[in-house]
Design a protein around this motif. Structure first.
Motif, short mmCIF file in Angstrom:
data_model
loop_
_atom_site.label_atom_id
_atom_site.label_comp_id
_atom_site.label_asym_id
_atom_site.label_seq_id
_atom_site.Cartn_x
_atom_site.Cartn_y
_atom_site.Cartn_z
N HIS A 1 -64.86 2.61 76.96
CA HIS A 1 -64.79 1.40 77.77
C HIS A 1 -65.44 0.21 77.06
O HIS A 1 -66.59 0.29 76.62
CB HIS A 1 -65.46 1.65 79.13
N ASN A 2 -64.70 -0.88 76.96
CA ASN A 2 -65.15 -2.15 76.35
C ASN A 2 -65.44 -2.05 74.85
O ASN A 2 -65.98 -3.00 74.27
CB ASN A 2 -66.38 -2.72 77.05
N LYS A 3 -65.09 -0.95 74.20
CA LYS A 3 -65.42 -0.78 72.78
C LYS A 3 -64.24 -0.37 71.91
O LYS A 3 -64.01 -0.97 70.87
CB LYS A 3 -66.53 0.25 72.61
N ALA A 4 -63.52 0.68 72.29
CA ALA A 4 -62.48 1.20 71.40
C ALA A 4 -61.40 1.94 72.17
O ALA A 4 -61.67 2.55 73.21
CB ALA A 4 -63.10 2.14 70.37
N ILE A 5 -60.19 1.87 71.61
CA ILE A 5 -59.05 2.63 72.11
C ILE A 5 -58.34 3.18 70.89
O ILE A 5 -58.08 2.46 69.93
CB ILE A 5 -58.08 1.73 72.91
N LYS A 6 -58.04 4.47 70.93
CA LYS A 6 -57.22 5.08 69.88
C LYS A 6 -56.09 5.81 70.58
O LYS A 6 -56.28 6.39 71.65
CB LYS A 6 -58.04 6.07 69.04
N TYR A 7 -54.91 5.74 69.96
CA TYR A 7 -53.78 6.44 70.55
C TYR A 7 -52.78 6.85 69.49
O TYR A 7 -52.82 6.38 68.35
CB TYR A 7 -53.10 5.61 71.64
N VAL A 8 -51.89 7.75 69.90
CA VAL A 8 -50.79 8.20 69.06
C VAL A 8 -49.51 7.75 69.76
O VAL A 8 -49.30 8.05 70.94
CB VAL A 8 -50.80 9.73 68.87
N MET A 9 -48.68 7.01 69.02
CA MET A 9 -47.40 6.57 69.58
C MET A 9 -46.44 7.75 69.68
O MET A 9 -46.66 8.79 69.05
CB MET A 9 -46.80 5.48 68.69
N ALA A 10 -45.38 7.57 70.42
CA ALA A 10 -44.40 8.64 70.64
C ALA A 10 -43.83 9.17 69.32
O ALA A 10 -43.49 10.35 69.23
CB ALA A 10 -43.28 8.14 71.54
N ASP A 11 -43.78 8.32 68.28
CA ASP A 11 -43.24 8.77 66.99
C ASP A 11 -44.30 9.39 66.08
O ASP A 11 -44.03 9.70 64.92
CB ASP A 11 -42.52 7.62 66.27
N GLY A 12 -45.54 9.57 66.59
CA GLY A 12 -46.60 10.23 65.84
C GLY A 12 -47.52 9.32 65.06
O GLY A 12 -48.52 9.77 64.52
N ARG A 13 -47.21 8.02 65.01
CA ARG A 13 -48.08 7.09 64.28
C ARG A 13 -49.35 6.82 65.09
O ARG A 13 -49.32 6.78 66.31
CB ARG A 13 -47.35 5.78 63.99
N LYS A 14 -50.45 6.62 64.38
CA LYS A 14 -51.75 6.41 65.02
C LYS A 14 -52.12 4.94 65.04
O LYS A 14 -51.78 4.19 64.12
CB LYS A 14 -52.83 7.20 64.29
N VAL A 15 -52.85 4.55 66.11
CA VAL A 15 -53.32 3.18 66.28
C VAL A 15 -54.77 3.23 66.71
O VAL A 15 -55.14 4.02 67.58
CB VAL A 15 -52.48 2.42 67.33
N ASP A 16 -55.60 2.36 66.10
CA ASP A 16 -57.00 2.21 66.48
C ASP A 16 -57.23 0.75 66.86
O ASP A 16 -56.82 -0.15 66.11
CB ASP A 16 -57.94 2.53 65.32
#
Length: 136
Positions: free
Chosen positions: A74-89
């Motif tokens: 919360h209020n600091k960071a979000i990381k996720y994996v898109m449906a195609d497997g690519r990562k986002v920070d």
């Protein structure tokens, strides 16, 4: 990874809310004025999923941008994996001039990296404008 960033002149609470709430995402999540996001849903928790529909305003095309959160601080960071497997920070850091948002993502292989960087930066610039001009 490709990185885009912006400094948002707003408190972290406002930046976080606008970044994560579907009612706000639909107002800023586009790279140009001829596109919009008519739909967004967000289960903001580690293991939660999100989805937004990005569409040309003339109805000529649309696509879903979706994935699963691997980290939510919360209020600091979000990381996720898109449906195609690519990562986002995505990192949110308080500075003396506002909140620095730094977003890094794995490039896809179809479009040139500069084009991808430009598109993601345009969306981030639109977010900055939305938060600073319309929400505060």
């Amino acid at each position: 990874m490709i990185t885009v960033q912006s400094n948002i002149n707003a408190p972290i609470k406002t930046v976080w809310e606008c970044w994560t709430s579907p009612e706000h995402i639909t107002k800023w999540n586009n790279a140009s004025d001829d596109w919009h996001t008519p739909y967004a849903e967000n289960d903001l928790r580690t293991g939660g999923r999100f989805k937004s529909t990005m569409a040309a305003k003339d109805g000529s095309m649309s696509f879903d941008f979706e994935g699963e959160y691997t980290l939510v601080e919360h209020n600091k960071a979000i990381k996720y994996v898109m449906a195609d497997g690519r990562k986002v920070d995505v990192y949110f850091t308080e500075t003396q001039t506002g909140i620095e948002v730094i977003e890094s993502f794995d490039p896809e292989t179809v479009n040139p990296e500069e084009m991808q960087r430009g598109g993601w930066q345009a969306i981030l610039d639109n977010f900055k404008k939305y938060v600073e001009d319309f929400y505060i």
